[in-house]
Design a protein around this motif. Structure first.
Motif, PDB file in Angstrom:
ATOM      1  N   GLY A   7       0.859  -1.190   0.000  1.00 24.82           N
ATOM      2  CA  GLY A   7       0.000   0.000   0.000  1.00 24.82           C
ATOM      3  C   GLY A   7       0.890   1.234   0.000  1.00 24.82           C
ATOM      4  O   GLY A   7       1.615   1.484   0.970  1.00 24.82           O
ATOM      5  N   THR A   8       0.860   1.946  -1.137  1.00 27.57           N
ATOM      6  CA  THR A   8       1.707   3.138  -1.256  1.00 27.57           C
ATOM      7  C   THR A   8       0.795   4.343  -1.423  1.00 27.57           C
ATOM      8  O   THR A   8       0.461   4.749  -2.535  1.00 27.57           O
ATOM      9  N   GLY A   9       0.360   4.863  -0.292  1.00 28.98           N
ATOM     10  CA  GLY A   9      -0.536   6.024  -0.296  1.00 28.98           C
ATOM     11  C   GLY A   9       0.040   7.127   0.570  1.00 28.98           C
ATOM     12  O   GLY A   9       1.265   7.291   0.667  1.00 28.98           O
ATOM     13  N   PRO A  33       3.369  -1.730  -6.000  1.00 28.99           N
ATOM     14  CA  PRO A  33       3.192  -0.845  -7.157  1.00 28.99           C
ATOM     15  C   PRO A  33       1.921   0.002  -7.129  1.00 28.99           C
ATOM     16  O   PRO A  33       1.730   0.828  -8.010  1.00 28.99           O
ATOM     17  N   ARG A  34       1.078  -0.211  -6.183  1.00 26.36           N
ATOM     18  CA  ARG A  34      -0.141   0.598  -6.134  1.00 26.36           C
ATOM     19  C   ARG A  34      -0.101   1.515  -4.920  1.00 26.36           C
ATOM     20  O   ARG A  34       0.205   1.042  -3.828  1.00 26.36           O
ATOM     21  N   ASN A  35      -0.296   2.751  -5.017  1.00 21.60           N
ATOM     22  CA  ASN A  35      -0.698   3.556  -6.155  1.00 21.60           C
ATOM     23  C   ASN A  35       0.501   3.821  -7.076  1.00 21.60           C
ATOM     24  O   ASN A  35       1.532   4.315  -6.605  1.00 21.60           O
ATOM     25  N   ALA A  68       0.027  -0.927   4.783  1.00 25.26           N
ATOM     26  CA  ALA A  68      -0.513   0.435   4.749  1.00 25.26           C
ATOM     27  C   ALA A  68      -1.625   0.566   3.725  1.00 25.26           C
ATOM     28  O   ALA A  68      -1.713   1.554   3.004  1.00 25.26           O
ATOM     29  N   VAL A  69      -2.467  -0.473   3.661  1.00 22.33           N
ATOM     30  CA  VAL A  69      -3.675  -0.372   2.830  1.00 22.33           C
ATOM     31  C   VAL A  69      -4.837   0.026   3.735  1.00 22.33           C
ATOM     32  O   VAL A  69      -4.744  -0.062   4.958  1.00 22.33           O
ATOM     33  N   ARG A  70      -5.916   0.458   3.120  1.00 18.96           N
ATOM     34  CA  ARG A  70      -7.099   0.801   3.923  1.00 18.96           C
ATOM     35  C   ARG A  70      -7.720  -0.471   4.504  1.00 18.96           C
ATOM     36  O   ARG A  70      -7.634  -1.547   3.879  1.00 18.96           O
ATOM     37  N   PRO A  71      -8.356  -0.344   5.669  1.00 19.02           N
ATOM     38  CA  PRO A  71      -8.896  -1.544   6.326  1.00 19.02           C
ATOM     39  C   PRO A  71      -9.907  -2.301   5.471  1.00 19.02           C
ATOM     40  O   PRO A  71      -9.963  -3.526   5.518  1.00 19.02           O
TER      41      PRO A  71
HETATM   42  N1  LIG Z   1      -3.237   8.850   6.621  1.00 19.40           N
HETATM   43  C1  LIG Z   1      -3.188   8.849   7.937  1.00 19.40           C
HETATM   44  O1  LIG Z   1      -3.134   9.906   8.576  1.00 19.40           O
HETATM   45  C2  LIG Z   1      -3.135   7.554   8.703  1.00 19.40           C
HETATM   46  C3  LIG Z   1      -2.724   7.578  10.038  1.00 19.40           C
HETATM   47  C4  LIG Z   1      -2.645   6.382  10.743  1.00 19.40           C
HETATM   48  C5  LIG Z   1      -2.985   5.190  10.143  1.00 19.40           C
HETATM   49  N2  LIG Z   1      -3.401   5.199   8.855  1.00 19.40           N
HETATM   50  C6  LIG Z   1      -3.742   3.904   8.265  1.00 19.40           C
HETATM   51  O2  LIG Z   1      -2.828   3.647   7.223  1.00 19.40           O
HETATM   52  C7  LIG Z   1      -3.457   2.938   6.184  1.00 19.40           C
HETATM   53  C8  LIG Z   1      -3.195   3.677   4.890  1.00 19.40           C
HETATM   54  O3  LIG Z   1      -3.730   4.985   5.009  1.00 19.40           O
HETATM   55  P1  LIG Z   1      -3.439   6.093   3.900  1.00 19.40           P
HETATM   56  O4  LIG Z   1      -3.954   7.374   4.419  1.00 19.40           O
HETATM   57  O5  LIG Z   1      -2.032   5.971   3.441  1.00 19.40           O
HETATM   58  O6  LIG Z   1      -4.441   5.576   2.763  1.00 19.40           O
HETATM   59  P2  LIG Z   1      -4.331   5.817   1.188  1.00 19.40           P
HETATM   60  O7  LIG Z   1      -3.642   7.106   0.899  1.00 19.40           O
HETATM   61  O8  LIG Z   1      -5.677   5.556   0.604  1.00 19.40           O
HETATM   62  O9  LIG Z   1      -3.330   4.641   0.744  1.00 19.40           O
HETATM   63  C9  LIG Z   1      -3.724   3.332   0.620  1.00 19.40           C
HETATM   64  C10 LIG Z   1      -2.977   2.794  -0.565  1.00 19.40           C
HETATM   65  O10 LIG Z   1      -3.281   1.413  -0.712  1.00 19.40           O
HETATM   66  C11 LIG Z   1      -3.299   1.169  -2.121  1.00 19.40           C
HETATM   67  N3  LIG Z   1      -3.963  -0.071  -2.437  1.00 19.40           N
HETATM   68  C12 LIG Z   1      -5.285  -0.288  -2.673  1.00 19.40           C
HETATM   69  N4  LIG Z   1      -5.475  -1.596  -2.999  1.00 19.40           N
HETATM   70  C13 LIG Z   1      -4.267  -2.177  -2.968  1.00 19.40           C
HETATM   71  C14 LIG Z   1      -3.798  -3.474  -3.226  1.00 19.40           C
HETATM   72  N5  LIG Z   1      -4.634  -4.469  -3.628  1.00 19.40           N
HETATM   73  N6  LIG Z   1      -2.480  -3.750  -3.092  1.00 19.40           N
HETATM   74  C15 LIG Z   1      -1.613  -2.777  -2.715  1.00 19.40           C
HETATM   75  N7  LIG Z   1      -1.992  -1.517  -2.463  1.00 19.40           N
HETATM   76  C16 LIG Z   1      -3.297  -1.224  -2.594  1.00 19.40           C
HETATM   77  C17 LIG Z   1      -4.007   2.375  -2.675  1.00 19.40           C
HETATM   78  O11 LIG Z   1      -3.793   2.464  -4.067  1.00 19.40           O
HETATM   79  P3  LIG Z   1      -4.885   3.201  -5.017  1.00 19.40           P
HETATM   80  O12 LIG Z   1      -4.694   4.679  -4.773  1.00 19.40           O
HETATM   81  O13 LIG Z   1      -4.471   2.794  -6.394  1.00 19.40           O
HETATM   82  O14 LIG Z   1      -6.239   2.710  -4.611  1.00 19.40           O
HETATM   83  C18 LIG Z   1      -3.340   3.487  -1.874  1.00 19.40           C
HETATM   84  O15 LIG Z   1      -2.177   3.925  -2.526  1.00 19.40           O
HETATM   85  C19 LIG Z   1      -4.946   2.850   6.526  1.00 19.40           C
HETATM   86  O16 LIG Z   1      -5.233   1.546   6.990  1.00 19.40           O
HETATM   87  C20 LIG Z   1      -5.122   3.850   7.644  1.00 19.40           C
HETATM   88  O17 LIG Z   1      -6.041   3.385   8.617  1.00 19.40           O
HETATM   89  C21 LIG Z   1      -3.468   6.338   8.115  1.00 19.40           C
END
Ligand SMILES: NC(=O)c1ccc[n+]([C@@H]2O[C@H](COP(=O)([O-])OP(=O)(O)OC[C@H]3O[C@@H](n4cnc5c(N)ncnc54)[C@H](OP(=O)(O)O)[C@@H]3O)[C@@H](O)[C@H]2O)c1
Length: 256
Positions: A7-9, A33-35, A68-71
């Protein structure tokens, strides 16, 4: 440590940026590789950051894997992967328990939960880690404070704090809006608020023995304007309502 991310977000970007801004930025990182756009951007910006062909390739080439993918997609994504017993799995997925992650990443023997925040990109804020794990505490400790807890219920309670950021900014926005309504220019009001609250944010560290209410009392001179606002909002049960919202978030996080 060979560090991989599934998970690369937003959060992965922040961790990679933080790690690569360190003087010792030699940790090698493999991204799923995603995103695609974000992964390619990180790989082009930083040395020793590469993009794997697929999620499994991340696991096959790393010893420490951050999830680091969404739940919502975690189960589907992890069920397709083959973990090794020697993988150290670090779940950043806020709402899934360590037990749930351990089930999904079997036979990996070491599973740690960590909750970093995006400000980690600038080496600020704190990451909670459960259970205590020296290698992960050392890694996140370079990017701000690392707080290790034994007990997942304490981890969940600490997590609730992260639900209060938007309310904090709404608080500042209320002050800002009030200033605008009273003829203060937008930029001037914003500058003034930002400077004052930056200074206030330092107060707890400057007086580590002082409780927050002690700090409040220091500013709330008897009969003064701070005491007035605090008393009026307390009388209107604003802080009781706030605490009830924290209860609601806690129920949601800990599913109790
Ligand atoms: N952001 C925060 O402030 C924060 C803080 C603490 C914890 N978290 C936790 O961290 C996690 C990630 O959060 P985030 O904010 O980074 O979310 P995000 O920006 O939506 O990143 C999630 C990434 O997962 C990728 N993904 C989706 N399906 C996938 C697959 N099959 N294989 C590999 N990667 C895939 C997505 O790609 P696409 O864009 O192509 O869909 C996206 O790049 C979540 O579980 C969240 O609860 C986040």
């Amino acid at each position: 440590m060979k560090l991989g991310f599934i998970g690369t977000g937003a959060l992965t970007s922040a961790i990679v940026a933080g790690l690569k801004s360190l003087a010792d930025n030699s940790v090698s990182i493999l991204l799923s590789p995603r995103n695609a756009e974000i992964a390619a951007g990180l790989a082009s910006r930083y040395p020793d950051v590469r993009v794997a062909g697929d999620n499994q390739a991340v696991l096959d080439n790393c010893d420490t894997v951050m999830l680091a993918v969404r739940p919502q997609v975690a189960h589907e994504v992890l069920s397709e992967l083959r973990f090794r017993p020697d993988h150290h799995v670090v779940s950043l997925i806020a709402t899934l328990s360590r037990e749930e992650i351990a089930d999904m990443s079997a036979p990996a023997e070491k599973v740690t939960k960590a909750l970093p925040m995006p400000m980690i990109a600038y080496g600020q804020g704190a990451t909670i880690i459960c259970p205590p794990e020296p290698s992960i505490a050392a890694l996140f400790g370079k990017l701000g404070k690392a707080i290790e807890v034994e007990d997942e219920s304490e981890f969940d309670a600490l997590s609730v704090v992260t639900a209060t950021y938007a309310t904090y900014f709404k608080y500042l926005d209320t002050i800002h809006g009030w200033l605008k309504d009273h003829g203060v220019g937008e930029a001037r009001g914003r500058d003034y608020i930002a400077a004052l609250f930056k200074a206030l944010a330092h107060a707890p560290e400057a007086a580590p023995e002082a409780g927050f209410m002690h700090l409040a009392e220091e500013y709330a001179t008897r009969g003064g304007i701070n005491e007035q606002v605090l008393r009026e909002l307390t009388d209107r049960k604003l802080f009781d309502a706030f605490a009830q919202s924290l209860d609601g978030v806690h129920r949601r996080i800990s599913k109790t």
